[in-house]
Design an enzyme around this catalytic site. Structure first.
Site, PDB file in Angstrom:
ATOM      1  N   GLY A  69       0.844  -1.194   0.000  1.00  0.00           N
ATOM      2  CA  GLY A  69       0.000   0.000   0.000  1.00  0.00           C
ATOM      3  C   GLY A  69       0.879   1.243   0.000  1.00  0.00           C
ATOM      4  O   GLY A  69       0.597   2.237  -0.687  1.00  0.00           O
ATOM      5  N   THR A  70       1.972   1.164   0.750  1.00  0.00           N
ATOM      6  CA  THR A  70       2.904   2.292   0.829  1.00  0.00           C
ATOM      7  C   THR A  70       3.450   2.632  -0.557  1.00  0.00           C
ATOM      8  O   THR A  70       3.508   3.806  -0.959  1.00  0.00           O
ATOM      9  CB  THR A  70       4.080   1.932   1.774  1.00  0.00           C
ATOM     10  OG1 THR A  70       3.529   1.672   3.065  1.00  0.00           O
ATOM     11  CG2 THR A  70       5.114   3.028   1.849  1.00  0.00           C
ATOM     12  N   ASN A 148      -6.849   4.972   9.500  1.00  0.00           N
ATOM     13  CA  ASN A 148      -6.459   3.718  10.138  1.00  0.00           C
ATOM     14  C   ASN A 148      -6.510   3.756  11.656  1.00  0.00           C
ATOM     15  O   ASN A 148      -6.678   2.739  12.305  1.00  0.00           O
ATOM     16  CB  ASN A 148      -5.047   3.315   9.675  1.00  0.00           C
ATOM     17  CG  ASN A 148      -4.079   4.468   9.670  1.00  0.00           C
ATOM     18  OD1 ASN A 148      -4.331   5.506   9.063  1.00  0.00           O
ATOM     19  ND2 ASN A 148      -2.971   4.304  10.351  1.00  0.00           N
ATOM     20  N   GLN A 176      -7.799   1.101   4.262  1.00  0.00           N
ATOM     21  CA  GLN A 176      -8.627   0.715   5.417  1.00  0.00           C
ATOM     22  C   GLN A 176     -10.106   0.581   5.096  1.00  0.00           C
ATOM     23  O   GLN A 176     -10.896   0.293   6.004  1.00  0.00           O
ATOM     24  CB  GLN A 176      -8.417   1.716   6.569  1.00  0.00           C
ATOM     25  CG  GLN A 176      -7.029   1.673   7.166  1.00  0.00           C
ATOM     26  CD  GLN A 176      -6.706   0.349   7.878  1.00  0.00           C
ATOM     27  OE1 GLN A 176      -7.581  -0.470   8.168  1.00  0.00           O
ATOM     28  NE2 GLN A 176      -5.426   0.137   8.157  1.00  0.00           N
ATOM     29  N   SER A 196      -4.254  -2.562  -0.270  1.00  0.00           N
ATOM     30  CA  SER A 196      -3.157  -3.421   0.177  1.00  0.00           C
ATOM     31  C   SER A 196      -3.686  -4.816   0.502  1.00  0.00           C
ATOM     32  O   SER A 196      -4.737  -4.944   1.150  1.00  0.00           O
ATOM     33  CB  SER A 196      -2.497  -2.787   1.407  1.00  0.00           C
ATOM     34  OG  SER A 196      -1.512  -3.644   1.919  1.00  0.00           O
ATOM     35  N   HIS A 198      -2.547  -7.257   2.525  1.00  0.00           N
ATOM     36  CA  HIS A 198      -2.527  -7.869   3.860  1.00  0.00           C
ATOM     37  C   HIS A 198      -3.566  -7.293   4.817  1.00  0.00           C
ATOM     38  O   HIS A 198      -3.655  -7.712   5.967  1.00  0.00           O
ATOM     39  CB  HIS A 198      -1.116  -7.829   4.469  1.00  0.00           C
ATOM     40  CG  HIS A 198      -0.643  -6.493   4.937  1.00  0.00           C
ATOM     41  ND1 HIS A 198      -0.531  -6.174   6.271  1.00  0.00           N
ATOM     42  CD2 HIS A 198      -0.259  -5.399   4.260  1.00  0.00           C
ATOM     43  CE1 HIS A 198      -0.064  -4.938   6.380  1.00  0.00           C
ATOM     44  NE2 HIS A 198       0.106  -4.447   5.181  1.00  0.00           N
ATOM     45  N   CYS A 322       5.836   5.677  18.114  1.00  0.00           N
ATOM     46  CA  CYS A 322       7.072   5.967  18.845  1.00  0.00           C
ATOM     47  C   CYS A 322       8.180   6.276  17.843  1.00  0.00           C
ATOM     48  O   CYS A 322       8.428   5.498  16.941  1.00  0.00           O
ATOM     49  CB  CYS A 322       7.486   4.766  19.666  1.00  0.00           C
ATOM     50  SG  CYS A 322       6.346   4.440  20.993  1.00  0.00           S
TER      51      CYS A 322
HETATM   52  N1  PLP Z   1      -2.352   3.383   4.169  1.00  0.00           N
HETATM   53  C1  PLP Z   1      -3.067   3.084   5.253  1.00  0.00           C
HETATM   54  C2  PLP Z   1      -4.285   3.894   5.568  1.00  0.00           C
HETATM   55  C3  PLP Z   1      -2.686   2.044   6.088  1.00  0.00           C
HETATM   56  O1  PLP Z   1      -3.399   1.768   7.176  1.00  0.00           O
HETATM   57  C4  PLP Z   1      -1.532   1.301   5.761  1.00  0.00           C
HETATM   58  C5  PLP Z   1      -1.041   0.230   6.646  1.00  0.00           C
HETATM   59  O2  PLP Z   1      -1.184   0.281   7.857  1.00  0.00           O
HETATM   60  C6  PLP Z   1      -0.824   1.641   4.599  1.00  0.00           C
HETATM   61  C7  PLP Z   1      -1.260   2.693   3.826  1.00  0.00           C
HETATM   62  C8  PLP Z   1       0.414   0.922   4.191  1.00  0.00           C
HETATM   63  O3  PLP Z   1       0.126  -0.297   3.570  1.00  0.00           O
HETATM   64  P1  PLP Z   1       1.299  -1.401   3.486  1.00  0.00           P
HETATM   65  O4  PLP Z   1       1.438  -1.977   4.850  1.00  0.00           O
HETATM   66  O5  PLP Z   1       0.790  -2.405   2.495  1.00  0.00           O
HETATM   67  O6  PLP Z   1       2.506  -0.697   3.020  1.00  0.00           O
END
Ligand code: PLP
Length: 385
Positions: A69-70, A148, A176, A196, A198, A322
């Site tokens: 997702g990132t 999230n 999300q 994403s 996972h 953190c």
């Molecule tokens: N965007 C949101 C809103 C998320 O909650 C997350 C993961 O926690 C991500 C992006 C990142 O996704 P990934 O873990 O596949 O990089």
């Protein structure tokens, strides 16, 4: 174990495990190879693409697989930066995931003008501020579908309308919401959308970016011609096949999961409210992902609650991130105006497909016990709050 951290990641669905295991032994081919095992691998990728597309009302050709997702978020912002060189303004909200927030900070370092639009106390974006921020020079507006940490759902269709009026492109991070609420790219009216694997009971290390047909987007990973030239690198075939299976079963599973999980989350929320004094539930009361509960336990440190719960095999997360040595308050909780001492006392419980009524019973027995014990130890004075 009671797993209440499904917004962080989800367990693999057994049907995903079975599909991946079968594929692992059946085909190791490189999808770019022209002989049969290569072509078959490519066919499996395209089936997965079809499943992901269908789960969000997109066309197969509008889905590009990425490594997370990132990465999809990075691709959306950086891809527009290079594809729309005559516009140098970007707009994001104040509660974006770091994948968008940090990429926006990078764009700023590259000389772009980035406007961060604030949210109100429930996490809803300030639409007037957005209207004022969008100009004909705006290349992209990126606002997440649901947050999230607090679960607030944004009016993306309206945001898209506001942005499009001034000729800006629109991206939403739907990591999300995919699999939690109905998601339709046409209804949302966006140009780019991140998901994403996972978070929908698929494997880690796979994401997808929806790119509306005709949207200008440049690659930011350079190399081979995979993913029609947008994302170089030999595809993670096993992961993508797993993601495809997770997306294939999504519509049917959501029919069962949604009412059941909403009832469980409601039981958990009410149970906490009845049993524990001086708590604060964060996020929007109605426009929210019901399975995301962000709760501040006034007077306590979230880490102490998290660790107390973990010793009893109940897994949640804190609402604060953190950094290396200093404990920082979550930027989301800060953005909704939560006082730092409340933010530091916030934990997030997020439910998922494999939670049961028994999990809620266990949590409602142990959580009040732990909170009471910690408050006793710290000689907590309820009148202070
Ligand atoms: N965007 C949101 C809103 C998320 O909650 C997350 C993961 O926690 C991500 C992006 C990142 O996704 P990934 O873990 O596949 O990089």
């Amino acid at each position: 174990m009671v797993y209440f951290d499904n917004n962080a990641t989800t367990p693999l669905d057994p049907s995903v495990v079975a599909r991946m295991a079968a594929f692992m032994t059946e085909n190791f081919g490189n999808p770019s190879s022209l002989y049969p095992i290569g072509r078959q691998a490519k066919e499996r990728l395209n089936e997965a693409r079809e499943h992901v597309a269908r789960a969000m009302g997109a066309a197969k050709g509008e889905i590009y697989f990425t490594g997370s997702g990132t990465e999809s978020d990075n691709q959306a912002l950086l891809g527009v930066l290079d594809a729309v060189p005559d516009k140098r303004e970007f707009i994001v909200s104040s509660i974006e995931h770091p994948a968008v927030q940090e990429t926006a900070a990078y764009l700023e370092r590259r000389g772009c003008r980035v406007t961060t639009v604030p949210v109100d106390g429930t996490g809803m974006i300030d639409l007037d501020a957005l209207r004022n921020a969008v100009t004909p020079q705006t290349a992209l507006v990126s606002v997440m579908h649901a947050n999230n940490e607090i679960g607030t759902i944004q009016p993306i269709a309206l945001i898209a309308e506001i942005a499009h009026e001034k000729g800006a492109l629109v991206h939403t991070d739907a990591v999300q919401t995919f699999g939690k609420i109905d998601l339709d790219v046409e209804e949302l009216g966006i140009d780019l959308l991140t998901v994403s694997s996972h978070k929908i009971y698929g494997p880690k290390g796979v994401g997808a970016l929806y790119v509306r047909k005709g949207t200008p987007l440049a690659p930011f990973v350079h190399g081979g011609h995979q993913e029609r030239g947008l994302r170089a690198g030999t595809e993670n075939t096993i992961g993508i096949v797993g993601f495809g299976e997770a997306a294939r079963i999504l519509p049917a599973r959501m029919k069962d999961d949604r009412p059941r999980l909403e009832r469980l989350a409601d039981r958990l929320r009410r149970g906490i409210e009845e049993r524990i004094l001086k708590i604060k539930l964060n996020g929007h009361p109605a426009n929210r992902i019901p399975t995301t509960l962000s709760c501040s336990f006034l007077g306590l440190e979230a880490e102490a609650i998290l660790l107390g719960l973990a010793t009893r095999e109940i897994y949640v997360s804190t609402g604060s991130a953190c950094s290396e040595d200093a404990e920082e308050v979550s930027h989301v909780l800060k953005a909704i105006g939560l006082r730092p001492e409340f933010a530091r006392s916030t934990i997030r419980m997020s439910l998922g497909r494999f939670n049961t009524d028994e999990d809620i019973d266990i949590a409602l027995e142990i959580l009040p016990e732990i909170v009471a014990k910690l408050r006793r130890i710290s000689a907590w004075d309820p009148d202070e709050f």
